[in-house]
Motif scaffolding. Structure first.
Motif, PDB file in Angstrom:
ATOM      1  N   TYR A 196       0.811  -1.275  -0.036  1.00 44.73           N
ATOM      2  CA  TYR A 196      -0.014   0.070   0.083  1.00 44.73           C
ATOM      3  C   TYR A 196       0.856   1.189  -0.227  1.00 44.73           C
ATOM      4  N   LEU A 197       1.838   1.195   0.972  1.00 43.27           N
ATOM      5  CA  LEU A 197       2.844   2.652   1.065  1.00 43.27           C
ATOM      6  C   LEU A 197       3.412   2.738  -0.308  1.00 43.27           C
ATOM      7  N   ALA A 198       4.104   1.590  -0.981  1.00 47.07           N
ATOM      8  CA  ALA A 198       4.768   1.896  -2.289  1.00 47.07           C
ATOM      9  C   ALA A 198       3.862   2.097  -3.327  1.00 47.07           C
ATOM     10  N   GLY A 199       2.448   1.727  -3.243  1.00 49.01           N
ATOM     11  CA  GLY A 199       1.673   2.198  -4.478  1.00 49.01           C
ATOM     12  C   GLY A 199       1.165   3.468  -4.174  1.00 49.01           C
ATOM     13  N   THR A 200       1.183   4.075  -3.049  1.00 46.65           N
ATOM     14  CA  THR A 200       0.879   5.373  -2.517  1.00 46.65           C
ATOM     15  C   THR A 200       1.949   6.445  -2.817  1.00 46.65           C
ATOM     16  N   PHE A 201       3.161   5.868  -2.903  1.00 47.27           N
ATOM     17  CA  PHE A 201       4.457   6.781  -3.059  1.00 47.27           C
ATOM     18  C   PHE A 201       4.612   6.764  -4.649  1.00 47.27           C
ATOM     19  N   MET A 202       4.524   5.638  -5.253  1.00 47.70           N
ATOM     20  CA  MET A 202       4.738   5.652  -6.996  1.00 47.70           C
ATOM     21  C   MET A 202       3.411   6.043  -7.623  1.00 47.70           C
ATOM     22  N   LYS A 203       2.195   5.672  -7.323  1.00 50.72           N
ATOM     23  CA  LYS A 203       1.126   5.936  -7.939  1.00 50.72           C
ATOM     24  C   LYS A 203       0.049   6.850  -7.513  1.00 50.72           C
ATOM     25  N   GLY A 204       0.036   7.077  -5.992  1.00 49.23           N
ATOM     26  CA  GLY A 204      -0.885   7.974  -5.605  1.00 49.23           C
ATOM     27  C   GLY A 204      -1.925   7.383  -5.063  1.00 49.23           C
TER      28      GLY A 204
END
Length: 81
Positions: A15-23
């Motif tokens: 989730y955190l990686a998706g938030t950082f990279m994709k919003g």
């Protein structure tokens, strides 16, 4: 109990990686897959660099997030071509 922590850390890292990279997150299943694979990739990369996170809860989360961000970055590079 460690399996539950493994799942929770993987899902949170994805989730955190998706938030950082994709919003935004990618959905629970994709977050979980991304986080687990990110943990493997992050552990491998940290090992190559000689870095250690001491294997605690926060260290595992950091390793998984870094690996998942790297996976998303590589996927975006491949998708552009």
């Amino acid at each position: 109990m460690s399996f539950i922590w493994f799942i929770l850390i993987g899902a949170l890292a994805g989730y955190l990686a998706g938030t950082f990279m994709k919003g935004g997150g990618l959905g629970f299943i994709w977050n979980l897959i991304l986080g687990v694979l990110g943990g493997v990739v992050g552990g491998w990369v940290f090992g190559l660099l000689g870095l250690s996170t001491n294997g605690g809860l926060i260290g595992s989360l950091i390793t998984s997030v870094v690996g998942a961000v790297l996976l998303l970055y590589i996927a975006k590079l491949i998708a552009r071509k």
